[in-house]
Design a protein around this motif. Structure first.
Motif, PDB file in Angstrom:
ATOM      1  N   PHE A 146     -21.558 -11.616  12.271  1.00 60.73           N
ATOM      2  CA  PHE A 146     -22.303 -11.955  13.474  1.00 60.73           C
ATOM      3  C   PHE A 146     -22.037 -10.913  14.556  1.00 60.73           C
ATOM      4  O   PHE A 146     -21.207 -10.013  14.378  1.00 60.73           O
ATOM      5  CB  PHE A 146     -21.952 -13.360  13.976  1.00 60.73           C
ATOM      6  N   VAL A 147     -22.771 -11.027  15.649  1.00 57.82           N
ATOM      7  CA  VAL A 147     -22.649 -10.069  16.757  1.00 57.82           C
ATOM      8  C   VAL A 147     -22.173 -10.806  18.001  1.00 57.82           C
ATOM      9  O   VAL A 147     -22.734 -11.840  18.362  1.00 57.82           O
ATOM     10  CB  VAL A 147     -23.994  -9.369  17.037  1.00 57.82           C
ATOM     11  N   GLY A 148     -21.148 -10.283  18.614  1.00 59.56           N
ATOM     12  CA  GLY A 148     -20.666 -10.824  19.886  1.00 59.56           C
ATOM     13  C   GLY A 148     -21.160  -9.959  21.034  1.00 59.56           C
ATOM     14  O   GLY A 148     -21.135  -8.732  20.951  1.00 59.56           O
ATOM     15  N   VAL A 149     -21.645 -10.596  22.082  1.00 59.20           N
ATOM     16  CA  VAL A 149     -22.127  -9.877  23.271  1.00 59.20           C
ATOM     17  C   VAL A 149     -21.391 -10.427  24.491  1.00 59.20           C
ATOM     18  O   VAL A 149     -21.300 -11.639  24.656  1.00 59.20           O
ATOM     19  CB  VAL A 149     -23.651 -10.057  23.456  1.00 59.20           C
ATOM     20  N   TRP A 150     -20.859  -9.539  25.294  1.00 58.34           N
ATOM     21  CA  TRP A 150     -20.159 -10.002  26.489  1.00 58.34           C
ATOM     22  C   TRP A 150     -20.383  -9.042  27.657  1.00 58.34           C
ATOM     23  O   TRP A 150     -20.796  -7.902  27.482  1.00 58.34           O
ATOM     24  CB  TRP A 150     -18.658 -10.170  26.208  1.00 58.34           C
ATOM     25  N   ALA A 151     -20.129  -9.548  28.850  1.00 54.43           N
ATOM     26  CA  ALA A 151     -20.214  -8.757  30.080  1.00 54.43           C
ATOM     27  C   ALA A 151     -18.817  -8.648  30.681  1.00 54.43           C
ATOM     28  O   ALA A 151     -17.960  -9.511  30.442  1.00 54.43           O
ATOM     29  CB  ALA A 151     -21.155  -9.431  31.079  1.00 54.43           C
ATOM     30  N   GLU A 152     -18.603  -7.578  31.415  1.00 53.97           N
ATOM     31  CA  GLU A 152     -17.293  -7.360  32.027  1.00 53.97           C
ATOM     32  C   GLU A 152     -17.454  -6.947  33.485  1.00 53.97           C
ATOM     33  O   GLU A 152     -18.413  -6.273  33.839  1.00 53.97           O
ATOM     34  CB  GLU A 152     -16.537  -6.223  31.319  1.00 53.97           C
ATOM     35  N   ILE A 153     -16.515  -7.373  34.293  1.00 52.81           N
ATOM     36  CA  ILE A 153     -16.315  -6.733  35.588  1.00 52.81           C
ATOM     37  C   ILE A 153     -14.928  -6.109  35.538  1.00 52.81           C
ATOM     38  O   ILE A 153     -14.004  -6.666  34.931  1.00 52.81           O
ATOM     39  CB  ILE A 153     -16.446  -7.715  36.766  1.00 52.81           C
ATOM     40  N   THR A 154     -14.809  -4.942  36.116  1.00 49.41           N
ATOM     41  CA  THR A 154     -13.555  -4.215  36.000  1.00 49.41           C
ATOM     42  C   THR A 154     -13.220  -3.538  37.321  1.00 49.41           C
ATOM     43  O   THR A 154     -14.102  -3.251  38.134  1.00 49.41           O
ATOM     44  CB  THR A 154     -13.632  -3.173  34.856  1.00 49.41           C
ATOM     45  N   ALA A 155     -11.949  -3.327  37.524  1.00 49.20           N
ATOM     46  CA  ALA A 155     -11.472  -2.561  38.674  1.00 49.20           C
ATOM     47  C   ALA A 155     -10.259  -1.762  38.215  1.00 49.20           C
ATOM     48  O   ALA A 155      -9.574  -2.156  37.265  1.00 49.20           O
ATOM     49  CB  ALA A 155     -11.098  -3.478  39.827  1.00 49.20           C
ATOM     50  N   GLY A 156     -10.014  -0.650  38.861  1.00 47.51           N
ATOM     51  CA  GLY A 156      -8.879   0.155  38.428  1.00 47.51           C
ATOM     52  C   GLY A 156      -8.670   1.370  39.292  1.00 47.51           C
ATOM     53  O   GLY A 156      -9.359   1.572  40.302  1.00 47.51           O
ATOM     54  N   ILE A 157      -7.710   2.148  38.878  1.00 48.78           N
ATOM     55  CA  ILE A 157      -7.454   3.420  39.551  1.00 48.78           C
ATOM     56  C   ILE A 157      -7.283   4.503  38.502  1.00 48.78           C
ATOM     57  O   ILE A 157      -6.963   4.217  37.340  1.00 48.78           O
ATOM     58  CB  ILE A 157      -6.208   3.364  40.466  1.00 48.78           C
ATOM     59  N   ARG A 158      -7.520   5.729  38.890  1.00 47.22           N
ATOM     60  CA  ARG A 158      -7.251   6.879  38.009  1.00 47.22           C
ATOM     61  C   ARG A 158      -6.686   7.990  38.871  1.00 47.22           C
ATOM     62  O   ARG A 158      -7.275   8.340  39.906  1.00 47.22           O
ATOM     63  CB  ARG A 158      -8.523   7.332  37.309  1.00 47.22           C
ATOM     64  N   LEU A 159      -5.561   8.516  38.421  1.00 46.66           N
ATOM     65  CA  LEU A 159      -4.870   9.550  39.188  1.00 46.66           C
ATOM     66  C   LEU A 159      -4.774  10.809  38.349  1.00 46.66           C
ATOM     67  O   LEU A 159      -4.415  10.748  37.166  1.00 46.66           O
ATOM     68  CB  LEU A 159      -3.457   9.089  39.557  1.00 46.66           C
ATOM     69  N   GLU A 160      -5.069  11.948  38.946  1.00 50.50           N
ATOM     70  CA  GLU A 160      -4.943  13.229  38.246  1.00 50.50           C
ATOM     71  C   GLU A 160      -3.528  13.744  38.467  1.00 50.50           C
ATOM     72  O   GLU A 160      -3.152  14.126  39.578  1.00 50.50           O
ATOM     73  CB  GLU A 160      -5.971  14.220  38.775  1.00 50.50           C
ATOM     74  N   LEU A 161      -2.718  13.717  37.386  1.00 43.54           N
ATOM     75  CA  LEU A 161      -1.317  14.116  37.515  1.00 43.54           C
ATOM     76  C   LEU A 161      -1.171  15.631  37.381  1.00 43.54           C
ATOM     77  O   LEU A 161      -0.426  16.271  38.115  1.00 43.54           O
ATOM     78  CB  LEU A 161      -0.467  13.407  36.458  1.00 43.54           C
ATOM     79  N   ILE A 162      -1.843  16.209  36.390  1.00 42.64           N
ATOM     80  CA  ILE A 162      -1.896  17.656  36.203  1.00 42.64           C
ATOM     81  C   ILE A 162      -3.373  18.007  36.136  1.00 42.64           C
ATOM     82  O   ILE A 162      -4.184  17.141  35.789  1.00 42.64           O
ATOM     83  CB  ILE A 162      -1.188  18.078  34.890  1.00 42.64           C
ATOM     84  N   LYS A 163      -3.725  19.211  36.417  1.00 43.26           N
ATOM     85  CA  LYS A 163      -5.153  19.568  36.478  1.00 43.26           C
ATOM     86  C   LYS A 163      -5.873  19.172  35.188  1.00 43.26           C
ATOM     87  O   LYS A 163      -5.560  19.670  34.102  1.00 43.26           O
ATOM     88  CB  LYS A 163      -5.304  21.067  36.726  1.00 43.26           C
ATOM     89  N   GLY A 164      -6.791  18.246  35.300  1.00 43.93           N
ATOM     90  CA  GLY A 164      -7.579  17.781  34.162  1.00 43.93           C
ATOM     91  C   GLY A 164      -6.975  16.604  33.431  1.00 43.93           C
ATOM     92  O   GLY A 164      -7.686  15.883  32.736  1.00 43.93           O
ATOM     93  N   PHE A 165      -5.674  16.397  33.534  1.00 42.78           N
ATOM     94  CA  PHE A 165      -5.006  15.292  32.832  1.00 42.78           C
ATOM     95  C   PHE A 165      -4.766  14.148  33.824  1.00 42.78           C
ATOM     96  O   PHE A 165      -4.136  14.341  34.865  1.00 42.78           O
ATOM     97  CB  PHE A 165      -3.690  15.751  32.223  1.00 42.78           C
ATOM     98  N   CYS A 166      -5.244  12.978  33.460  1.00 39.23           N
ATOM     99  CA  CYS A 166      -5.188  11.834  34.372  1.00 39.23           C
ATOM    100  C   CYS A 166      -4.575  10.642  33.646  1.00 39.23           C
ATOM    101  O   CYS A 166      -4.554  10.567  32.416  1.00 39.23           O
ATOM    102  CB  CYS A 166      -6.586  11.428  34.836  1.00 39.23           C
ATOM    103  N   VAL A 167      -4.102   9.705  34.434  1.00 37.04           N
ATOM    104  CA  VAL A 167      -3.662   8.415  33.919  1.00 37.04           C
ATOM    105  C   VAL A 167      -4.376   7.349  34.738  1.00 37.04           C
ATOM    106  O   VAL A 167      -4.587   7.518  35.949  1.00 37.04           O
ATOM    107  CB  VAL A 167      -2.125   8.288  33.991  1.00 37.04           C
ATOM    108  N   GLY A 168      -4.788   6.280  34.054  1.00 33.52           N
ATOM    109  CA  GLY A 168      -5.573   5.270  34.751  1.00 33.52           C
ATOM    110  C   GLY A 168      -5.293   3.868  34.241  1.00 33.52           C
ATOM    111  O   GLY A 168      -4.864   3.682  33.097  1.00 33.52           O
ATOM    112  N   TRP A 169      -5.512   2.905  35.112  1.00 35.61           N
ATOM    113  CA  TRP A 169      -5.318   1.494  34.751  1.00 35.61           C
ATOM    114  C   TRP A 169      -6.586   0.730  35.079  1.00 35.61           C
ATOM    115  O   TRP A 169      -7.159   0.893  36.159  1.00 35.61           O
ATOM    116  CB  TRP A 169      -4.154   0.882  35.530  1.00 35.61           C
TER     117      TRP A 169
END
Lengths: 222, 176
Positions: A146-169
């Protein structure tokens, strides 16, 4: 003196207007994977999952987001046993809520929405209903795709630690849109969603991200 | 955002990530009852105008209530609980009938016992991955003997995990 002060303010406003228009400076395409999944996989005997995301900067702090992944569940309890597997696909947008300090500032605090779908395969399940007085009974539940369909709301942050490399939640609230398919032995884990027997779930991602950027051709230079 | 701010936020959220991972359990404990019950309550008529009967709860002084198993033997589930007017009974999922006996007071004689006979359909019901399956029931009918029970009314035929439903009204004989 007053005239000098007004002139300074105008100069600052002009600079901010330039900072708020990064679309005249760069494209960004970011590739992310959820680093929590390998950790959970390593100590869980029940589930395995992998989750990825790609986002592209559109304009005015809007990002187009595509997400996907796959996973499986292996339930082998004394009263319930079955296997399942699924892939999932999601698309949506993120809206960055903070102003840039410079045109090259790609740190984000954002909110977003997603729409996701997952084709799910579940094997036949065996169950035991334990009854100490009348005696236990057991049986089999037929396999189901079967197929499951869902909707999401999301919030978060993303920080660039080194040029081009980021970490996010990301934190996510997910809401199953088609609950009927899940009434009869929903998988204990659906990659991308979580617990299949819940109509709504709360989830969390820790993303490691690599972003590539290239200069956008200025319209006036054509 | 300064590099110091980024380091602080990163450290804080990494700690949160570890806490989140630690909270992920293999199997959640089952937090709901797996046995469903037929809920009954006892009443008696205190006045009858011909058109309208006025009823009141009836407290059973010292009832003995139990199940009669498929071999015909009894198992007592209510004993020593004084002045109750509501009680619950469970059904046999491996059969389509089930009998319970009720003695309204502990000073019993052969004429003080009544037998309730339930006829029903079992329906396999998925609860959750934590709890597995159980059985719900659709009551097709209930019959009774008439020693101390005057009559019964089946109010609700669906026996599910909803504990707030009263399925059966038992009217105790006015002379009791």
């Amino acid at each position: 003196m007053l005239a000098q002060s007004n002139a300074d303010t105008t100069a600052v406003d002009t600079t901010e207007a330039e900072v708020k228009s990064p679309e005249v400076t760069s494209h960004q395409l970011a590739f992310s994977f959820d680093a929590t999944q390998p950790f959970i996989n390593s100590y869980s005997s029940v589930r395995e999952g992998y989750e990825f995301a790609i986002d592209y900067y559109l304009h005015k702090e809007l990002y187009l987001v595509l997400e996907g992944g796959w996973g499986s569940a292996h339930v082998n309890y004394t009263d319930l046993a079955y296997n399942s597997k699924n892939s999932y696909y999601a698309f949506g947008i993120n809206k960055c809520l903070i102003s840039r300090l410079t045109p090259n500032d790609w740190d984000m605090a954002f909110m977003g929405v997603r729409l996701a779908a997952a084709p799910i395969e579940r094997t036949a399940g065996t169950y035991v209903v334990v009854d100490s007085f009348w005696g236990s009974s057991s049986g089999t539940i037929a396999a189901k795709n079967f197929v499951g369909v869902w909707a999401e709301i999301t919030a978060g942050i993303r920080l660039e630690l080194i040029k081009g490399f980021c970490v996010g939640w990301n934190i996510r609230g997910k809401f199953m849109l088609d609950g009927k398919s899940f009434k009869d032995l929903p998988p204990t884990y659906i990659a991308g969603y979580g617990k299949g027997d819940k109509g709504s779930v709360f989830d969390f991602n820790l993303y490691l991200t690599y972003a590539i950027r290239w200069r956008r051709q200025h319209p006036l230079s054509k | 955002m300064t590099k110091g701010d980024k380091r602080s936020i990163t450290a804080l959220l990494l700690l949160f990530s570890v806490a989140w991972l630690a909270c992920t359990q293999t199997r959640q404990p089952c937090a709901q009852p797996k046995t469903v019950y037929v809920n009954a309550a006892c009443y008696h008529v205190i006045a009858d105008t011909g058109n309208v009967a006025i009823v009141a709860d009836t407290l059973l002084p010292n009832p003995l209530i139990g199940v009669i198993d498929t071999a015909g033997k009894g198992a007592l589930f209510y004993y020593g609980q004084r002045n109750i007017f509501q009680f619950s009974m469970f059904l046999n999922p491996n059969s389509d009938t089930c009998r319970w006996f009720i003695n309204t007071d502990s000073t019993f004689t052969s004429k003080s016992f009544d037998t309730l006979t339930f006829v029903y359909q079992s329906k396999l019901q998925f609860l959750s991955n934590a709890c597995g399956y159980t059985y719900y029931y659709n009551l097709l009918g209930v019959s009774t003997t008439h020693n101390n029970i005057d009559s019964i009314i089946l109010e609700n035929t669906n026996v599910t995990s909803n504990v707030n439903v009263e399925h059966l009204k038992i009217y105790i004989h006015p002379n009791f």
